[in-house]
Design an enzyme around this catalytic site. Structure first.
Site, PDB file in Angstrom:
ATOM      1  N   ALA A  73      27.340  29.551  24.732  1.00 55.62           N
ATOM      2  CA  ALA A  73      26.117  29.022  25.359  1.00 55.62           C
ATOM      3  C   ALA A  73      25.822  27.590  24.904  1.00 55.62           C
ATOM      4  O   ALA A  73      25.265  26.802  25.669  1.00 55.62           O
ATOM      5  CB  ALA A  73      24.937  29.931  25.050  1.00 55.62           C
ATOM      6  N   THR A  74      26.201  27.232  23.680  1.00 58.12           N
ATOM      7  CA  THR A  74      25.953  25.860  23.229  1.00 58.12           C
ATOM      8  C   THR A  74      26.679  24.880  24.148  1.00 58.12           C
ATOM      9  O   THR A  74      26.084  23.914  24.645  1.00 58.12           O
ATOM     10  CB  THR A  74      26.435  25.666  21.772  1.00 58.12           C
ATOM     11  OG1 THR A  74      25.711  26.578  20.939  1.00 58.12           O
ATOM     12  CG2 THR A  74      26.212  24.242  21.289  1.00 58.12           C
ATOM     13  N   ASN A 153      15.079  33.542  21.357  1.00 52.32           N
ATOM     14  CA  ASN A 153      15.889  34.224  20.356  1.00 52.32           C
ATOM     15  C   ASN A 153      15.086  34.720  19.168  1.00 52.32           C
ATOM     16  O   ASN A 153      15.459  35.675  18.514  1.00 52.32           O
ATOM     17  CB  ASN A 153      17.018  33.304  19.873  1.00 52.32           C
ATOM     18  CG  ASN A 153      16.545  31.908  19.578  1.00 52.32           C
ATOM     19  OD1 ASN A 153      15.913  31.257  20.407  1.00 52.32           O
ATOM     20  ND2 ASN A 153      16.831  31.426  18.384  1.00 52.32           N
ATOM     21  N   GLN A 181      20.120  34.899  25.344  1.00 52.13           N
ATOM     22  CA  GLN A 181      19.486  36.121  24.829  1.00 52.13           C
ATOM     23  C   GLN A 181      19.113  37.096  25.935  1.00 52.13           C
ATOM     24  O   GLN A 181      18.720  38.233  25.643  1.00 52.13           O
ATOM     25  CB  GLN A 181      18.219  35.751  24.025  1.00 52.13           C
ATOM     26  CG  GLN A 181      18.504  34.980  22.760  1.00 52.13           C
ATOM     27  CD  GLN A 181      19.222  35.807  21.693  1.00 52.13           C
ATOM     28  OE1 GLN A 181      19.261  37.039  21.747  1.00 52.13           O
ATOM     29  NE2 GLN A 181      19.796  35.137  20.713  1.00 52.13           N
ATOM     30  N   SER A 201      26.255  33.965  26.923  1.00 55.17           N
ATOM     31  CA  SER A 201      27.159  33.893  25.772  1.00 55.17           C
ATOM     32  C   SER A 201      27.706  35.283  25.484  1.00 55.17           C
ATOM     33  O   SER A 201      26.945  36.262  25.489  1.00 55.17           O
ATOM     34  CB  SER A 201      26.371  33.392  24.562  1.00 55.17           C
ATOM     35  OG  SER A 201      27.195  33.445  23.414  1.00 55.17           O
ATOM     36  N   ALA A 202      29.007  35.396  25.214  1.00 51.76           N
ATOM     37  CA  ALA A 202      29.617  36.728  25.033  1.00 51.76           C
ATOM     38  C   ALA A 202      29.155  37.425  23.751  1.00 51.76           C
ATOM     39  O   ALA A 202      28.915  38.621  23.746  1.00 51.76           O
ATOM     40  CB  ALA A 202      31.135  36.601  25.028  1.00 51.76           C
ATOM     41  N   HIS A 203      29.016  36.639  22.649  1.00 56.27           N
ATOM     42  CA  HIS A 203      28.801  37.327  21.363  1.00 56.27           C
ATOM     43  C   HIS A 203      27.384  37.852  21.186  1.00 56.27           C
ATOM     44  O   HIS A 203      27.087  38.532  20.204  1.00 56.27           O
ATOM     45  CB  HIS A 203      29.207  36.432  20.186  1.00 56.27           C
ATOM     46  CG  HIS A 203      28.246  35.346  19.836  1.00 56.27           C
ATOM     47  ND1 HIS A 203      27.355  35.452  18.785  1.00 56.27           N
ATOM     48  CD2 HIS A 203      28.022  34.135  20.386  1.00 56.27           C
ATOM     49  CE1 HIS A 203      26.654  34.329  18.697  1.00 56.27           C
ATOM     50  NE2 HIS A 203      27.033  33.519  19.664  1.00 56.27           N
ATOM     51  N   THR A 242      43.298  24.813  27.479  1.00 58.38           N
ATOM     52  CA  THR A 242      43.918  26.097  27.825  1.00 58.38           C
ATOM     53  C   THR A 242      42.896  27.218  27.696  1.00 58.38           C
ATOM     54  O   THR A 242      42.192  27.313  26.682  1.00 58.38           O
ATOM     55  CB  THR A 242      45.128  26.348  26.895  1.00 58.38           C
ATOM     56  OG1 THR A 242      46.025  25.252  27.056  1.00 58.38           O
ATOM     57  CG2 THR A 242      45.831  27.649  27.232  1.00 58.38           C
ATOM     58  N   CYS A 327      20.688  31.308  14.065  1.00 58.91           N
ATOM     59  CA  CYS A 327      21.654  30.394  14.703  1.00 58.91           C
ATOM     60  C   CYS A 327      21.491  28.987  14.143  1.00 58.91           C
ATOM     61  O   CYS A 327      22.322  28.124  14.376  1.00 58.91           O
ATOM     62  CB  CYS A 327      21.484  30.382  16.209  1.00 58.91           C
ATOM     63  SG  CYS A 327      20.800  31.868  16.905  1.00 58.91           S
TER      64      CYS A 327
HETATM   65  C1  PLP Z   1      18.782  31.107  23.006  1.00 59.85           C
HETATM   66  C2  PLP Z   1      20.133  30.705  22.474  1.00 59.85           C
HETATM   67  N1  PLP Z   1      20.801  29.703  23.052  1.00 59.85           N
HETATM   68  C3  PLP Z   1      22.006  29.300  22.616  1.00 59.85           C
HETATM   69  C4  PLP Z   1      22.615  29.919  21.548  1.00 59.85           C
HETATM   70  C5  PLP Z   1      23.985  29.455  21.107  1.00 59.85           C
HETATM   71  O1  PLP Z   1      24.937  30.294  21.697  1.00 59.85           O
HETATM   72  P1  PLP Z   1      26.489  30.223  21.249  1.00 59.85           P
HETATM   73  O2  PLP Z   1      26.546  30.782  19.878  1.00 59.85           O
HETATM   74  O3  PLP Z   1      27.196  31.082  22.278  1.00 59.85           O
HETATM   75  O4  PLP Z   1      26.901  28.812  21.352  1.00 59.85           O
HETATM   76  C6  PLP Z   1      21.939  30.970  20.892  1.00 59.85           C
HETATM   77  C7  PLP Z   1      22.470  31.628  19.691  1.00 59.85           C
HETATM   78  O5  PLP Z   1      23.082  31.150  18.820  1.00 59.85           O
HETATM   79  C8  PLP Z   1      20.676  31.379  21.381  1.00 59.85           C
HETATM   80  O6  PLP Z   1      20.020  32.359  20.796  1.00 59.85           O
END
Ligand code: PLP
Length: 380
Positions: A73-74, A153, A181, A201-203, A242, A327
């Site tokens: 997501a970042t 979050n 989230q 975001s997958a994780h 890739t 995070c």
């Molecule tokens: C609201 C939100 N946006 C973005 C992120 C970042 O996502 P990622 O770890 O997939 O880059 C997070 C968590 O780290 C999040 O809670």
């Protein structure tokens, strides 16, 4: 009960074993480069990436052609905000975001500010909901993009995205939402919301770390986005490098599982979360639950104590929780989210986030409630 209990699912989730199983062949058997269609291993890998694209699209009610894979997501937030603004006409140099965004949104917005854009940080109410009257005031013909998260979050507040989109579109303004989230926890329908850009975001949803996606309404012909990474032209030119085939397969599988299990799981988690909060409120005087009176993620509970959280955490070594946002690596500053909803610096640093997930049981909740109540009563 001696096992530590994981209560930090908003920071990250364990990979679902079914996700791991789906990923495994793509490390050692089907390891071809999906960009090479000349041989069977490349073609099989490419097929797997396209299946994952369909699975992600299905969960958020998009078309597969509108899904682009990224590293999380970042990156998706950066791509959406920085990449789209490269095509902002000179007359539209204003970006609107909000005070409680994750830093993965605030940082690219600040970058744009340095490049001469005007950035408006909308205030939120005491529950963390964006003030729509402030949005209405800020929107005008010089606005290019609104970027507001789907769900927070730290406190779990869910934003009224469909209303935000309606207001923004009436001024011809694009809308991006950071849905890291939200996807996998609540129903996300890009058409019902009407958003133009959305970052999962997958994780955060039992998939692997280091993979995510960007949804682009109508694809990049409709909404032009300048890539952050250029080179081999992967992801139809939007994201070179890739493809992370095992990660992408894992994200797809995580989405498929969410499609079938999310609604019952969310209900289960909300019941557990509500029970936990009820018991904590009964036993801990002056406890404050942040965002309680707004629509909230079913698994999230943000608690502000009178007691020092360092002391609490020290006495609750079995509970794996977070203060503020995990995070933000090692950030000593009190949470900007909690301060934005009106907490003092002291209150913000006396807060703990509990986030539940698939492995949380009713027994865990009883144990957690009991532990908190007895530790607080010992401190008093
Ligand atoms: C609201 C939100 N946006 C973005 C992120 C970042 O996502 P990622 O770890 O997939 O880059 C997070 C968590 O780290 C999040 O809670």
């Amino acid at each position: 009960m001696n096992q530590p209990i994981y209560l930090d699912y908003n920071a990250t989730t364990p990979c679902d074993p079914r996700v791991v199983q789906a990923m495994l062949p793509y490390f050692t058997e089907i390891y071809g480069n999906p960009a090479n269609g000349l041989h069977i291993l490349g073609r099989k890998a490419a097929q797997a990436v396209e299946t994952a694209r369909e699975q992600v699209a299905e969960l958020i009610k998009a078309q597969p052609s509108e899904i682009f894979f990224t590293s999380g997501a970042t990156e998706s937030n950066h791509l959406a905000i920085l990449g789209s603004s490269e095509y902002a006409p000179p007359s539209r140099r204003k970006i609107i975001t909000c005070a409680i965004e994750h830093k993965a949104v605030l940082a690219p917005c600040k970058r744009l500010e340095e490049r001469g854009f005007e950035v408006v940080f909308l205030p939120v109410d005491e529950n963390g909901v964006v003030r729509l009257s402030a949005l209405e005031k800020a929107l005008d013909e010089s606005t290019f993009l609104v970027s507001i998260q789907s769900a927070n979050n730290e406190i779990g507040t869910i934003q009224p995205i469909a209303e935000i989109v309606f207001m923004a579109h009436s001024h011809g303004v694009l809308v991006h939402t950071d849905a890291a989230q939200a996807v996998g926890k609540i129903a996300v329908d890009v058409n019902a919301w009407g958003v133009d850009l959305l970052s999962p975001s997958a994780h955060k949803m039992y998939g692997p770390k280091g993979v995510g996606a960007l949804y682009v309404r109508g694809g990049i012909r409709k909404i032009p986005i300048r890539p952050l990474l250029e080179g081999g032209g992967q992801e139809r030119g939007l994201r070179a490098g890739t493809s992370n085939v095992p990660g992408i397969v894992g994200l797809g599988k995580a989405c498929e599982i969410s499609c079938s299990e999310m609604s019952s799981e969310s209900l289960r988690l909300q019941t557990l979360r509500d029970e936990l909060e009820k018991r904590l409120l009964e036993n801990i005087p002056h406890l404050r639950i942040n965002g309680r009176f707004a629509p909230r993620l079913p698994n999230t509970s943000s608690l502000t104590f009178e007691e020092d959280t360092d002391v609490l955490l020290l006495r609750l070594p079995q509970l794996m929780m977070s203060t503020g946002s995990a995070c933000n690596t090692g950030a000593p500053e009190p949470s900007h989210v909690l301060q934005a909803i009106g907490l003092t610096r002291k209150q913000a640093s006396s807060s703990i986030r509990i986030s539940l997930g698939r492995l949380t049981t009713a027994d865990d909740i009883h144990f957690v409630a009991h532990q908190f109540s007895s530790v607080v009563s010992q401190i008093e």
